[in-house]
Design a protein around this motif. Structure first.
Motif, PDB file in Angstrom:
ATOM      1  N   ASP A  76       0.846  -1.180   0.000  1.00  0.00           N
ATOM      2  CA  ASP A  76       0.000   0.000   0.000  1.00  0.00           C
ATOM      3  C   ASP A  76       0.894   1.247   0.000  1.00  0.00           C
ATOM      4  N   ARG A  77       0.714   2.100  -1.007  1.00  0.00           N
ATOM      5  CA  ARG A  77       1.588   3.280  -1.135  1.00  0.00           C
ATOM      6  C   ARG A  77       1.459   4.217   0.071  1.00  0.00           C
ATOM      7  N   ARG A  78       0.321   4.161   0.733  1.00  0.00           N
ATOM      8  CA  ARG A  78       0.133   5.049   1.887  1.00  0.00           C
ATOM      9  C   ARG A  78       1.068   4.670   3.025  1.00  0.00           C
ATOM     10  N   LEU A  79       1.533   3.392   3.029  1.00  0.00           N
ATOM     11  CA  LEU A  79       2.488   2.987   4.066  1.00  0.00           C
ATOM     12  C   LEU A  79       3.790   3.765   3.917  1.00  0.00           C
ATOM     13  N   LEU A  80       4.186   4.015   2.658  1.00  0.00           N
ATOM     14  CA  LEU A  80       5.420   4.761   2.435  1.00  0.00           C
ATOM     15  C   LEU A  80       5.232   6.203   2.907  1.00  0.00           C
ATOM     16  N   GLU A  81       4.045   6.731   2.665  1.00  0.00           N
ATOM     17  CA  GLU A  81       3.751   8.084   3.116  1.00  0.00           C
ATOM     18  C   GLU A  81       3.717   8.134   4.646  1.00  0.00           C
ATOM     19  N   ALA A  82       3.114   7.102   5.234  1.00  0.00           N
ATOM     20  CA  ALA A  82       3.050   7.053   6.699  1.00  0.00           C
ATOM     21  C   ALA A  82       4.458   6.992   7.279  1.00  0.00           C
ATOM     22  N   ALA A  83       5.349   6.246   6.614  1.00  0.00           N
ATOM     23  CA  ALA A  83       6.733   6.155   7.089  1.00  0.00           C
ATOM     24  C   ALA A  83       7.412   7.518   6.993  1.00  0.00           C
ATOM     25  N   ARG A  84       7.189   8.200   5.862  1.00  0.00           N
ATOM     26  CA  ARG A  84       7.765   9.526   5.676  1.00  0.00           C
ATOM     27  C   ARG A  84       7.221  10.482   6.734  1.00  0.00           C
ATOM     28  N   ASP A  85       5.944  10.364   7.002  1.00  0.00           N
ATOM     29  CA  ASP A  85       5.302  11.224   7.986  1.00  0.00           C
ATOM     30  C   ASP A  85       5.915  11.009   9.361  1.00  0.00           C
ATOM     31  N   ALA A  86       6.311   9.756   9.643  1.00  0.00           N
ATOM     32  CA  ALA A  86       6.901   9.437  10.948  1.00  0.00           C
ATOM     33  C   ALA A  86       8.381   9.794  10.994  1.00  0.00           C
ATOM     34  N   GLY A  87       8.893  10.338   9.884  1.00  0.00           N
ATOM     35  CA  GLY A  87      10.272  10.819   9.898  1.00  0.00           C
ATOM     36  C   GLY A  87      11.271   9.877   9.276  1.00  0.00           C
ATOM     37  N   ALA A  88      10.809   8.844   8.564  1.00  0.00           N
ATOM     38  CA  ALA A  88      11.731   7.891   7.971  1.00  0.00           C
ATOM     39  C   ALA A  88      12.336   8.462   6.698  1.00  0.00           C
ATOM     40  N   GLY A  89      13.648   8.278   6.553  1.00  0.00           N
ATOM     41  CA  GLY A  89      14.318   8.652   5.317  1.00  0.00           C
ATOM     42  C   GLY A  89      14.225   7.500   4.332  1.00  0.00           C
ATOM     43  N   PHE A  90      14.941   7.650   3.198  1.00  0.00           N
ATOM     44  CA  PHE A  90      14.866   6.630   2.143  1.00  0.00           C
ATOM     45  C   PHE A  90      15.291   5.256   2.648  1.00  0.00           C
ATOM     46  N   TRP A  91      16.474   5.185   3.274  1.00  0.00           N
ATOM     47  CA  TRP A  91      16.998   3.880   3.696  1.00  0.00           C
ATOM     48  C   TRP A  91      16.182   3.298   4.843  1.00  0.00           C
ATOM     49  N   GLN A  92      15.702   4.166   5.720  1.00  0.00           N
ATOM     50  CA  GLN A  92      14.870   3.675   6.826  1.00  0.00           C
ATOM     51  C   GLN A  92      13.559   3.092   6.298  1.00  0.00           C
ATOM     52  N   THR A  93      12.954   3.772   5.331  1.00  0.00           N
ATOM     53  CA  THR A  93      11.722   3.247   4.736  1.00  0.00           C
ATOM     54  C   THR A  93      12.003   1.905   4.075  1.00  0.00           C
ATOM     55  N   LEU A  94      13.145   1.852   3.374  1.00  0.00           N
ATOM     56  CA  LEU A  94      13.503   0.620   2.676  1.00  0.00           C
ATOM     57  C   LEU A  94      13.686  -0.530   3.671  1.00  0.00           C
ATOM     58  N   TRP A  95      14.421  -0.245   4.730  1.00  0.00           N
ATOM     59  CA  TRP A  95      14.799  -1.305   5.666  1.00  0.00           C
ATOM     60  C   TRP A  95      13.648  -1.704   6.588  1.00  0.00           C
ATOM     61  N   CYS A  96      12.869  -0.739   7.018  1.00  0.00           N
ATOM     62  CA  CYS A  96      11.847  -1.007   8.040  1.00  0.00           C
ATOM     63  C   CYS A  96      10.469  -1.279   7.458  1.00  0.00           C
ATOM     64  N   VAL A  97      10.222  -0.874   6.226  1.00  0.00           N
ATOM     65  CA  VAL A  97       8.884  -1.070   5.661  1.00  0.00           C
ATOM     66  C   VAL A  97       8.929  -1.937   4.402  1.00  0.00           C
ATOM     67  N   ILE A  98       9.688  -1.495   3.398  1.00  0.00           N
ATOM     68  CA  ILE A  98       9.640  -2.199   2.107  1.00  0.00           C
ATOM     69  C   ILE A  98      10.246  -3.593   2.215  1.00  0.00           C
TER      70      ILE A  98
END
Lengths: 328, 281
Positions: free
Chosen positions: B178-200
Motif C-alpha cells: 500500500d503506497r500510503r504505508l510509504l507516506e506514513a513512514a515519511r510522515d513518521a520521519g523515515a528517510g529513504f533507507w529507513q523506509t527501505l529497511w523497516c517497511v519495504i
C-alpha cells in the motif's frame, strides 16, 4: 494571538486542473478545525499540503509563524493520521506506535515503554502484541492515532478519520478525539464530508467548494448565518428560497406550516411527510416551483396533521429569514 | 455416493502427481541401490553407490562447488533483481511505461537458454569483443583470461539467465504494498533507507523467498551452463550426474540425484523457515 496554522493564498494545480485555488486561512492555537465539503472540493489536497505530502504550487504555509512550505513532514512538527489508517501490517500495535521514535533513533526499551504509554492513552494496553490484521476497525484507528501522537506534533492532521467506522463507534470516537484535543492542547485539522461531524467537533469549520473557501467560522455562526446558498444547502437544515426581495436561508426548524388553501405564507402542496420521532419533516412543492421543507415538533404536527397532496403554506418569523448574497 | 465426490474431485491431480512425480522419484531411489558394471544394470540392494558419494573427495568438492555457484548467483541476482523490481514498482509512476519496461526485462527469454549462453562466447573470448576493445583502448596489454571458461563466466551466465526469476516475484510483492504505508513512514520521519529497511524490505520478504527458491533450485540442478561456460574446467552435481548418465552408470547417477534432491530440499526448507511465503500463494 499568533495563529498555529496559517495558509496564504495556497494553490494546488494538477496539470491544468486547479484543486485548491488560492485559499487563505488562519487557525488559532489549540483549536479543532474541520475542513468540510463535498468530494473534490480540495479539502484533502489542502490537508496533504499542510502535512507536506503534496507539493504546493503557489502560496505559503506557516506553522507557528514559521514558513514550512518547502520542508519535509518531519521538519514541520505535524503528524498525519491517514484515511484507513495505513498501519504497518508486519508490525504489532506497539511497534507501530513506536515507529516514529524508532526513526528518530530512540533505543528499543525506551521507545517501547513510551509506546506503551500512548497505547494506554487510547485504552488498548491489552492489544500491544496484536498485528493490525488482528484488530478491529476501531482499534486500528486508535493505534493510528497513538502512532501519530507519539512524536508530540504541534498539529495533528486527520484525513476522514471516522468514515470507515460504524455509526455507534463513530460517535464514541468523536468524543474521544475532542477529549484528546482538549487534553493535549494542540491543533487538530480534520477533513470530513459530514457536516454533523464538523458541527460536533470543530471550534472553527471551513466549508470548501471547488477549491475555494466558502465560509470559515465557528459552526454556530455558519449554521446561523451561512455565507452563501451553497453553504446553507451543504450544512443542511435550511430552506434556500427566492423571494421578491432576494434570496434567503431559513432554518427548516424555524419554518412553520399552515394547512389549507389561502392560509398565510407561501402557498404550496405537501409532497412527502417523514416521521422522525421527536420531529416530523414535511416537504412542500411551492406554487412557484421551488421546493422547501418544514421540520415540526411532533406535538405541533399531530395537532394539525397533513398528508401528501394536501394544500399548505410555509411561514416563518421575519427575523429568521437570513439574506443570502446573489451568487451563481 | 456423495461421500465419494471429494475423492473424485482430487483424483485427477493425485493421478498426475503420482504418475509424474512419485513414480519417477521412487524409481530413482530404487535404482540408486542397484549394482552395475560396464554394460548393464544389476538389480540388487547395495550401498556402494552411496558409499562412493560420501567418501569420494571429488564428489564432496563438486557438491561444495555447486553450493558456491548457487550462493554467489543468489546474492548477485538478489542484489540486481531487488533494485530492478524497486525501480519498476516505486520509481516508475506511469503504468504503461512500467508494463513496457517489464516486458523489456523478459525479452531475453524469447530465445533459448543455450543461445543466450553461447552469445557470451564471442564477447568474452580470448580474442573476443571485450578483450579487443580493452586492448584497443590501451587499458590492458594482454587479453584477460578469466573472462571465459572460468567460474566468472559460469556465474555471469547464471545471473544473466536467472535474474528475471528474482525480479518477477519481488516486483509482484512490491506492487501489493500500500503506497500510503510509504507516506506514513515519511510522515513518521523515515528517510529513504529507513523506509527501505523497516517497511519495504519486511513486506517484500515473501517475494524474495520465492525468487530465492527459483534461483537456487535452478542453479543447483543446472549442468548445461556449467559445462558450456566453464569449458569443462568446472563441475557441478548436475554435470556429474549427466556425465555418469553418459557413461551408462545409471545407479551412480541415481544416487547422486537423490543426494542433490535432498540438498535442494534442505535448502528450500531452510528458506521456508526464514520466510513465510504462504501470504503470496
Amino acid at each position: 494571538m499568533r495563529a498555529d496554522v496559517e495558509l496564504i493564498s495556497v494553490t494546488k494545480r494538477y496539470g491544468a486542473a486547479i484543486a485548491v485555488d488560492g485559499i487563505s486561512l488562519a487557525i488559532p492555537p489549540a483549536s479543532y478545525c474541520c475542513l468540510l465539503g463535498p468530494s473534490g472540493c480540495g479539502k484533502t489536497s489542502t490537508l496533504r499540503m499542510i502535512a507536506g505530502h503534496e507539493s504546493i504550487s503557489a502560496g505559503d504555509i506557516l506553522l507557528a509563524g514559521r514558513n514550512v512550505t518547502d520542508l519535509a513532514p518531519v521538519e514541520r512538527g505535524t503528524a498525519m493520521m491517514f484515511q484507513s489508517y495505513a498501519l504497518f501490517p508486519h508490525l504489532t500495535a506497539l511497534e507501530n506506535i513506536a515507529f516514529g521514535l524508532r526513526m528518530r533513533g530512540v533505543g528499543k526499551p525506551e521507545r517501547l515503554a513510551k509506546a506503551g504509554e500512548y497505547l494506554r492513552l487510547v485504552q488498548l494496553e491489552k492489544m500491544a502484541d496484536r498485528l493490525p490484521a488482528q484488530l478491529s476497525g476501531g482499534q486500528q484507528q486508535r493505534v493510528a492515532l497513538a502512532r501519530a501522537l507519539i512524536t508530540r506534533p504541534k498539529v495533528l492532521l486527520l484525513d476522514e478519520p471516522l468514515s470507515a467506522l460504524d455509526p455507534f463507534l463513530r460517535g464514541q470516537m468523536r468524543e474521544e478525539l475532542k477529549r484528546l484535543q482538549r487534553e493535549l492542547g494542540i491543533t487538530f485539522i480534520h477533513v470530513t464530508h459530514g457536516q454533523e461531524e464538523a458541527m460536533a467537533l470543530s471550534d472553527i469549520a471551513v466549508v470548501m467548494d471547488h477549491g475555494r473557501i466558502a465560509q470559515a467560522a465557528p459552526p454556530r455562526e455558519i449554521f446561523e448565518r451561512p455565507a452563501s446558498a451553497f453553504v446553507a444547502r451543504f450544512i443542511g437544515g435550511h430552506n434556500v428560497i427566492r423571494l421578491d426581495s432576494g434570496r434567503y436561508a431559513i432554518r427548516t426548524d424555524r419554518s412553520w406550516l399552515a394547512p389549507g388553501e389561502g392560509t398565510p405564507g407561501l402557498p404550496g402542496r405537501v409532497t412527502a411527510v417523514e416521521y422522525q420521532g421527536p420531529v416530523v419533516r414535511v416537504v412542500l412543492a411551492l406554487a412557484d416551483g421551488q421546493s422547501a421543507e418544514a421540520v415540526l415538533p411532533d406535538a405541533h404536527y399531530h395537532a394539525a396533521p397533513v398528508a401528501p397532496g394536501d394544500a399548505a403554506s410555509l411561514g416563518w418569523e421575519a427575523q429568521d429569514a437570513h439574506p443570502l448574497p446573489e451568487d451563481a | 455416493m456423495t461421500r465419494l465426490f471429494p475423492w473424485i474431485q482430487t483424483a485427477p491431480l493425485a493421478l498426475v502427481l503420482a504418475v509424474f512425480l512419485l513414480v519417477p522419484v521412487g524409481m530413482l531411489v530404487v535404482v540408486s541401490f542397484y549394482d552395475y558394471d560396464a554394460f548393464s544394470l544389476i538389480p540388487a540392494f547395495v550401498l556402494t553407490n552411496y558409499q562412493e558419494l560420501f567418501t569420494s573427495p571429488v564428489t564432496w568438492q563438486t557438491y561444495l562447488k555447486t553450493i558456491y555457484f548457487a550462493g554467489i548467483t543468489w546474492a548477485v541476482t538478489l542484489g540486481i533483481g531487488f533494485w530492478i523490481a524497486y525501480h519498476l514498482a516505486f520509481v516508475v509512476q506511469n503504468a504503461t511505461l512500467r508494463m513496457v519496461l517489464f516486458i523489456l526485462c523478459t525479452v531475453p527469454f524469447w530465445t533459448s537458454n543455450l543461445i543466450r549462453m553461447i552469445a557470451w562466447v564471442p564477447f568474452l573470448g580470448r580474442n573476443g569483443i571485450l578483450n579487443s576493445t580493452l586492448i584497443g583502448m590501451g587499458a590492458i596489454e594482454q587479453p584477460l583470461e578469466f573472462l571465459l571458461f572460468s567460474d566468472f563466466s559460469v556465474i555471469l551466465a547464471f545471473v544473466h539467465l536467472y535474474t528475471l526469476f528474482m525480479v518477477v516475484p519481488i516486483f509482484n510483492t512490491m506492487m501489493r504494498i500500500d503506497r500510503r504505508l510509504l507516506e506514513a513512514a515519511r510522515d513518521a520521519g523515515a528517510g529513504f533507507w529507513q523506509t527501505l529497511w523497516c517497511v519495504i524490505l519486511p513486506l517484500t520478504k515473501p517475494g524474495i523467498g520465492i525468487g530465492s527458491i527459483f534461483v537456487v533450485v535452478l542453479v543447483m540442478g543446472d549442468f548445461a551452463t556449467v559445462r558450456l561456460m566453464s569449458g569443462g574446467q568446472s563441475a557441478s552435481v548436475g554435470l556429474m550426474i549427466s556425465n555418469q548418465y553418459g557413461a551408462m552408470q545409471y545407479p551412480a547417477a541415481a544416487a547422486n540425484a537423490v543426494g542433490l534432491l535432498l540438498m535442494v530440499l534442505l535448502v528450500v526448507a531452510a528458506m521456508l523457515r526464514i520466510v513465510d511465503i504462504r501470504r503470496e500463494l
